[in-house]
Design a protein around this motif. Structure first.
Motif, mmCIF file in Angstrom:
data_model
loop_
_atom_site.group_PDB
_atom_site.id
_atom_site.type_symbol
_atom_site.label_atom_id
_atom_site.label_comp_id
_atom_site.label_asym_id
_atom_site.label_seq_id
_atom_site.Cartn_x
_atom_site.Cartn_y
_atom_site.Cartn_z
ATOM 1 N N LYS A 24 35.624 -7.164 -98.024
ATOM 2 C CA LYS A 24 34.230 -7.574 -97.812
ATOM 3 C C LYS A 24 33.905 -7.619 -96.323
ATOM 4 C CE LYS A 24 33.459 -11.974 -98.066
ATOM 5 N NZ LYS A 24 33.214 -13.353 -98.528
ATOM 6 N N GLU A 25 34.738 -8.282 -95.551
ATOM 7 C CA GLU A 25 34.479 -8.421 -94.121
ATOM 8 C C GLU A 25 34.604 -7.088 -93.390
ATOM 9 O OE1 GLU A 25 36.934 -11.521 -92.530
ATOM 10 O OE2 GLU A 25 36.282 -12.941 -94.062
ATOM 11 N N ARG A 26 35.613 -6.318 -93.750
ATOM 12 C CA ARG A 26 35.852 -5.050 -93.060
ATOM 13 C C ARG A 26 34.741 -4.042 -93.340
ATOM 14 N NH1 ARG A 26 35.971 -1.863 -89.923
ATOM 15 N NH2 ARG A 26 37.607 -0.348 -89.442
ATOM 16 N N LEU A 27 34.305 -3.957 -94.589
ATOM 17 C CA LEU A 27 33.214 -3.034 -94.914
ATOM 18 C C LEU A 27 31.917 -3.457 -94.245
ATOM 19 C CD1 LEU A 27 33.967 -2.336 -98.674
ATOM 20 C CD2 LEU A 27 34.131 -0.700 -96.782
ATOM 21 N N ARG A 28 31.671 -4.743 -94.195
ATOM 22 C CA ARG A 28 30.459 -5.232 -93.532
ATOM 23 C C ARG A 28 30.502 -4.874 -92.047
ATOM 24 N NH1 ARG A 28 30.212 -11.093 -94.157
ATOM 25 N NH2 ARG A 28 29.489 -10.677 -96.256
ATOM 26 N N ASP A 29 31.653 -5.094 -91.413
ATOM 27 C CA ASP A 29 31.788 -4.803 -89.984
ATOM 28 C C ASP A 29 31.735 -3.309 -89.688
ATOM 29 O OD1 ASP A 29 32.018 -7.522 -89.575
ATOM 30 O OD2 ASP A 29 34.181 -7.474 -89.188
ATOM 31 N N ALA A 30 32.279 -2.495 -90.598
ATOM 32 C CA ALA A 30 32.338 -1.044 -90.367
ATOM 33 C C ALA A 30 30.945 -0.433 -90.334
ATOM 34 C CB ALA A 30 33.174 -0.370 -91.450
ATOM 35 N N GLY A 31 30.056 -0.924 -91.187
ATOM 36 C CA GLY A 31 28.712 -0.368 -91.240
ATOM 37 C C GLY A 31 28.658 1.037 -91.812
ATOM 38 N N GLU A 32 29.755 1.486 -92.400
ATOM 39 C CA GLU A 32 29.813 2.795 -93.037
ATOM 40 C C GLU A 32 30.834 2.742 -94.161
ATOM 41 O OE1 GLU A 32 31.000 5.434 -89.923
ATOM 42 O OE2 GLU A 32 33.084 4.798 -90.005
ATOM 43 N N ALA A 35 37.363 4.525 -97.254
ATOM 44 C CA ALA A 35 38.228 4.839 -98.389
ATOM 45 C C ALA A 35 39.178 3.670 -98.659
ATOM 46 C CB ALA A 35 39.040 6.092 -98.095
ATOM 47 N N PRO A 36 39.567 3.496 -99.914
ATOM 48 C CA PRO A 36 40.531 2.447 -100.243
ATOM 49 C C PRO A 36 41.818 2.554 -99.433
ATOM 50 C CG PRO A 36 39.577 3.327 -102.250
ATOM 51 C CD PRO A 36 39.092 4.187 -101.117
ATOM 52 N N ALA A 37 42.271 3.773 -99.175
ATOM 53 C CA ALA A 37 43.509 3.957 -98.408
ATOM 54 C C ALA A 37 43.384 3.399 -96.991
ATOM 55 C CB ALA A 37 43.896 5.432 -98.366
ATOM 56 N N GLU A 38 42.215 3.568 -96.376
ATOM 57 C CA GLU A 38 41.995 3.029 -95.029
ATOM 58 C C GLU A 38 42.081 1.502 -95.050
ATOM 59 O OE1 GLU A 38 38.732 5.233 -92.600
ATOM 60 O OE2 GLU A 38 38.130 5.287 -94.719
ATOM 61 N N LEU A 39 41.398 0.906 -96.007
ATOM 62 C CA LEU A 39 41.397 -0.547 -96.129
ATOM 63 C C LEU A 39 42.797 -1.068 -96.450
ATOM 64 C CD1 LEU A 39 38.070 -0.838 -98.082
ATOM 65 C CD2 LEU A 39 38.470 -1.672 -95.760
ATOM 66 N N ALA A 40 43.494 -0.373 -97.345
ATOM 67 C CA ALA A 40 44.843 -0.793 -97.732
ATOM 68 C C ALA A 40 45.791 -0.740 -96.541
ATOM 69 C CB ALA A 40 45.375 0.090 -98.853
ATOM 70 N N ASP A 41 45.676 0.301 -95.746
ATOM 71 C CA ASP A 41 46.535 0.440 -94.569
ATOM 72 C C ASP A 41 46.318 -0.719 -93.599
ATOM 73 O OD1 ASP A 41 48.427 1.921 -92.941
ATOM 74 O OD2 ASP A 41 46.720 2.404 -91.650
ATOM 75 N N GLU A 42 45.076 -1.067 -93.365
ATOM 76 C CA GLU A 42 44.764 -2.165 -92.450
ATOM 77 C C GLU A 42 45.185 -3.518 -93.022
ATOM 78 O OE1 GLU A 42 40.793 -2.199 -90.921
ATOM 79 O OE2 GLU A 42 40.805 -0.038 -90.588
ATOM 80 N N TYR A 43 45.015 -3.685 -94.320
ATOM 81 C CA TYR A 43 45.345 -4.965 -94.953
ATOM 82 C C TYR A 43 46.836 -5.112 -95.194
ATOM 83 C CZ TYR A 43 45.153 -8.926 -98.138
ATOM 84 O OH TYR A 43 45.346 -10.151 -98.735
ATOM 85 N N GLY A 44 47.529 -3.991 -95.414
ATOM 86 C CA GLY A 44 48.963 -4.034 -95.646
ATOM 87 C C GLY A 44 49.331 -4.123 -97.115
ATOM 88 N N CYS A 45 48.552 -3.442 -97.958
ATOM 89 C CA CYS A 45 48.851 -3.405 -99.388
ATOM 90 C C CYS A 45 48.817 -1.956 -99.841
ATOM 91 C CB CYS A 45 47.859 -4.251 -100.181
ATOM 92 S SG CYS A 45 46.165 -3.612 -100.194
ATOM 93 N N GLU A 67 29.851 7.790 -102.642
ATOM 94 C CA GLU A 67 30.480 9.023 -103.109
ATOM 95 C C GLU A 67 31.874 8.673 -103.597
ATOM 96 O OE1 GLU A 67 32.134 11.507 -99.557
ATOM 97 O OE2 GLU A 67 30.178 10.716 -98.982
ATOM 98 N N VAL A 68 32.452 9.565 -104.371
ATOM 99 C CA VAL A 68 33.775 9.318 -104.925
ATOM 100 C C VAL A 68 34.769 9.054 -103.793
ATOM 101 C CG1 VAL A 68 35.670 10.322 -106.249
ATOM 102 C CG2 VAL A 68 33.312 10.703 -106.970
ATOM 103 N N GLY A 69 35.518 7.971 -103.938
ATOM 104 C CA GLY A 69 36.546 7.641 -102.960
ATOM 105 C C GLY A 69 36.059 6.910 -101.726
ATOM 106 N N GLN A 70 34.814 6.496 -101.712
ATOM 107 C CA GLN A 70 34.244 5.788 -100.561
ATOM 108 C C GLN A 70 33.494 4.558 -101.057
ATOM 109 O OE1 GLN A 70 34.345 6.876 -97.057
ATOM 110 N NE2 GLN A 70 36.037 7.989 -97.996
#
Length: 80
Positions: A24-32, A35-45, A67-70
C-alpha cells in the motif's frame, strides 16, 4: 528503476510490518504501476506471496490493475 536502497524500500519493509501495508505504502509513493516481483524484491518475500497479497487487495478495491502483471493505487484513492 530505483533500487530498494535508493527509495527506502528496505527500511519501509521493516517498518510496514505486513506485506499488505508495505505494498500500500510503496504503490502510493511510486505514483505508477508496479509488478508484484518488484514489490516482493523490496519487501523480501516471494513473488507468489506478493501476487496473492495484491490479488486480495484488488478484490477489496484497495489497488487497481491497469494491465496484466501491474498494480497501482487508484488515482485519488486513499487506501486503508
Amino acid at each position: 528503476m530505483a533500487t530498494a536502497q535508493e527509495n527506502g524500500g528496505g527500511a519501509r519493509a521493516a517498518a510496514a510490518g505486513s506485506a499488505r501495508e508495505f505494498a500500500k505504502e510503496r504503490l502510493r509513493d511510486a505514483g505508477e504501476a508496479m509488478a508484484p516481483a518488484e514489490l516482493a524484491d523490496e519487501y523480501g518475500c516471494s513473488s507468489g506471496h506478493m501476487r496473492n497479497v495484491l490479488r486480495e487487495m484488488r478484490r477489496d478495491g484497495a489497488v487497481g490493475r491497469p494491465e496484466v502483471g501491474q498494480y497501482e493505487v487508484p488515482v485519488g484513492e486513499d487506501i486503508e
